[in-house]
Design an enzyme around this catalytic site. Structure first.
Site, short mmCIF file in Angstrom:
data_model
loop_
_atom_site.label_atom_id
_atom_site.label_comp_id
_atom_site.label_asym_id
_atom_site.label_seq_id
_atom_site.Cartn_x
_atom_site.Cartn_y
_atom_site.Cartn_z
CB ALA A 1 3.34 6.30 -1.61
CG ASP B 1 9.06 -3.47 5.73
OD1 ASP B 1 7.57 -4.28 6.02
OD2 ASP B 1 9.92 -3.52 4.38
CB SER C 1 -0.27 0.26 -0.70
OG SER C 1 0.72 0.26 -1.83
CB THR D 1 8.31 6.17 2.85
OG1 THR D 1 8.53 4.41 2.60
CG2 THR D 1 7.37 6.26 4.91
CB SER E 1 2.02 -7.22 5.43
OG SER E 1 1.62 -5.51 4.67
N GLY F 1 10.91 -1.22 -2.70
CA GLY F 1 11.65 -0.92 -2.85
C GLY F 1 12.58 -0.41 -4.16
CB THR G 1 -0.07 -0.11 -7.93
OG1 THR G 1 1.24 -0.77 -8.27
CG2 THR G 1 -1.04 -0.27 -9.19
CE LYS H 1 9.93 -2.01 1.63
NZ LYS H 1 8.71 -2.74 1.34
#
Length: 506
Positions: free
Chosen positions: A200, A260, A198, A202, A268, A172, A207, A292
């Site tokens: 991106a 989320d 991961s 959204t 996750s 976030g 990274t 977040k």
């Protein structure tokens, strides 16, 4: 039997099959009711959503077309003879209906759901039903079962090292690219840090998106193992290694719905770390009004859930709260973030101080996992490794081991400076708004798109002075992002009671 044909359409994450309305061997209308079919040939089979095609140029009467995802999952060459049958709905959907009715699920029911999702037996609508019903409430037992089920369905890595460390940021915060600094510091010290990251979905960059500017990230599991065994660390895309594949499928549905929940977030993150063979995990939890995690109460609840599930899995977890009130560093977008990372690793005077300090804080906590270090000396050791150039050398070795990027990525040629509407002091920066503007500019799909920040919270600014610069590579993206920035820049300018001050310069 029908001949297999690859149809060049991207239907991610769904598997899609195309059948001619004038099919020579099957009546297309008979399959339209359930819309889901099973495609089979010599032991290979997939489930796919059916589309009826009327154009023989797409699929002929003797053919069965498969979209790109379905064709790859089928794993057979074009022209292979296949047959089809109507696919009954997965039995685990009954458990989803029970969850919708407000009931708790057993570990076995959750395992069946995750197995079916990973096998692509669920449509996005069915996945959404499970996610939304679970977001309403989950017991800690369900979270634990979900984490285990997600970790077990994909590849699982083991390491000879007794201590395998990793880190994860809740997210976030734009520009918070600390992993690319932390990993080489920790690897240079000698700890094993197999960092799978991961892309991106959204946000303006993950990274993996930023590391891809410098090196190859689409490594196989064996390639990842080779790099880690040689260099102690890596920075690769987790999706290619197939660790907790169910998570990637769930995320593809979660993010557009903005589902989320804390429980799903914990499952996750920890499922991927468990599958990667980690023994010790540092969680970076930024807290801020547009992050977040919005407040301390929410952060404490989330920390306790991480700790409980980690204890049950035998995974040592440390959670630290960090400042999430504004972006970290200056660049937002792959090329700009890679620039900031390398400036920190090279100890350049112009390197963003906040990115450097955040990375050293996290690296220090990770080095304190090392039983050979005296308690509390991790931060000092991290400073030593970075300042001496050892971290840069480790990063250069990791890049070489993964394969240096052969593509040169330039900044977008379409540029706009967003001016301050008034003179004063930057009082706040909306992380979500800045991320959205950078995303509309084309990041991370266009590596050179994004935002370069000139002002941070507390900096003085004069009316008309640029707050940040937008870079875009495509005219439509440039128009969308600049229009959004003109509506609201994401910056709050407060009156400066002490008079005009000079902030950071472009």
């Amino acid at each position: 039997m029908l001949k297999l044909k690859k149809v060049p359409i991207d239907t991610y994450p769904e598997s899609v099959a195309l059948l001619s309305r004038s099919c020579a061997h099957y009546r297309a209308e008979e399959f339209q009711a359930l819309r889901k079919i099973e495609v089979m040939s010599d032991g290979n089979h997939i489930l796919a959503n059916l589309i009826i095609a009327d154009d023989p140029a797409i699929v002929g009467p003797e053919e069965l077309g498969l979209g790109e995802q379905a064709f790859r999952r089928m794993g057979l060459p074009e022209g292979t003879l296949v047959h089809i049958a109507q696919a009954p709905p997965p039995e685990s959907l009954e458990a989803v209906r029970a969850k919708i009715d407000g009931r708790s699920l057993s570990a076995g029911q959750i395992k069946d759901i995750i197995s079916d999702i990973t096998a692509h037996r669920y449509s996005p609508m069915e996945i959404a039903a499970y996610l939304i019903s679970s977001a309403s409430f989950m017991t800690t037992a369900e979270v634990l079962a979900l984490t285990k089920a997600m970790a077990e369905v994909g590849n699982q890595m083991t390491w000879e090292a007794p201590l395998v460390v990793d880190k994860h940021c809740i997210g976030g915060i734009p520009g918070n690219r600390t992993s690319m600094i932390v990993v080489p510091i920790v690897a240079a010290h000698g700890l094993t840090v197999p960092k799978s990251s991961s892309r991106a979905i959204t946000s303006p960059a993950g990274t993996a998106d930023t590391m891809e500017v410098l090196a190859q990230v689409n490594l196989t599991m064996n390639q990842m193992r080779t790099v880690v065994e040689r260099e102690k660390g890596c920075l690769v895309w987790g999706g290619h290694v197939n660790l907790s594949p169910a998570d990637d499928i769930l995320i593809s549905v979660e993010r557009p719905l903005r589902v989320d929940s804390p429980e799903q977030m914990v499952a996750s993150i920890l499922s991927k770390k468990l599958a990667a063979g980690s023994t010790h995990l540092l969680i970076d939890m930024p807290i801020g009004p547009t992050a977040k995690v919005r407040d301390h109460k929410q952060a404490v609840r989330l920390r306790k859930l991480f700790e409980y599930i980690g204890d049950q899995l035998g995974l040592f977890i440390e959670v630290i709260f960090t400042d999430g009130s504004q972006p970290i560093g200056r660049g937002i977008g792959p090329v700009l973030e890679a620039r900031d990372v390398m400036a920190v690793l090279r100890n350049e005077a112009s390197a963003p101080a906040d990115l450097r300090e955040r990375a050293l804080l996290l690296a220090g906590h990770m080095l304190d996992f090392d039983p050979q270090l005296r308690g509390g000396s991790g931060h000092g050791r991290a400073v030593e490794i970075l300042s001496s150039g050892q971290a840069l050398a480790a990063m250069e070795r990791i890049i070489a081991a993964q394969g240096a990027s052969t593509q040169k990525h330039a900044l977008g040629e379409m540029v706009l400076d967003v001016p301050a509407p008034s003179s004063g002091v930057v009082g706040a920066i909306d992380c979500y708004r800045i991320s959205r503007i950078a995303r509309l500019a084309g990041a991370p799909m266009d590596k050179g798109a994004g935002i370069d920040l000139f002002k941070k919270v507390g900096d003085g600014v004069r009316q008309g002075e640029p707050l940040y610069r937008i870079y875009a590579c495509v005219a439509a993206d440039f128009r969308f992002s600049t229009q959004l920035a003109e509506d609201y820049s994401g910056y709050t300018i407060m009156p400066d009671r002490d008079g005009p001050r000079t902030g950071a310069k472009p």
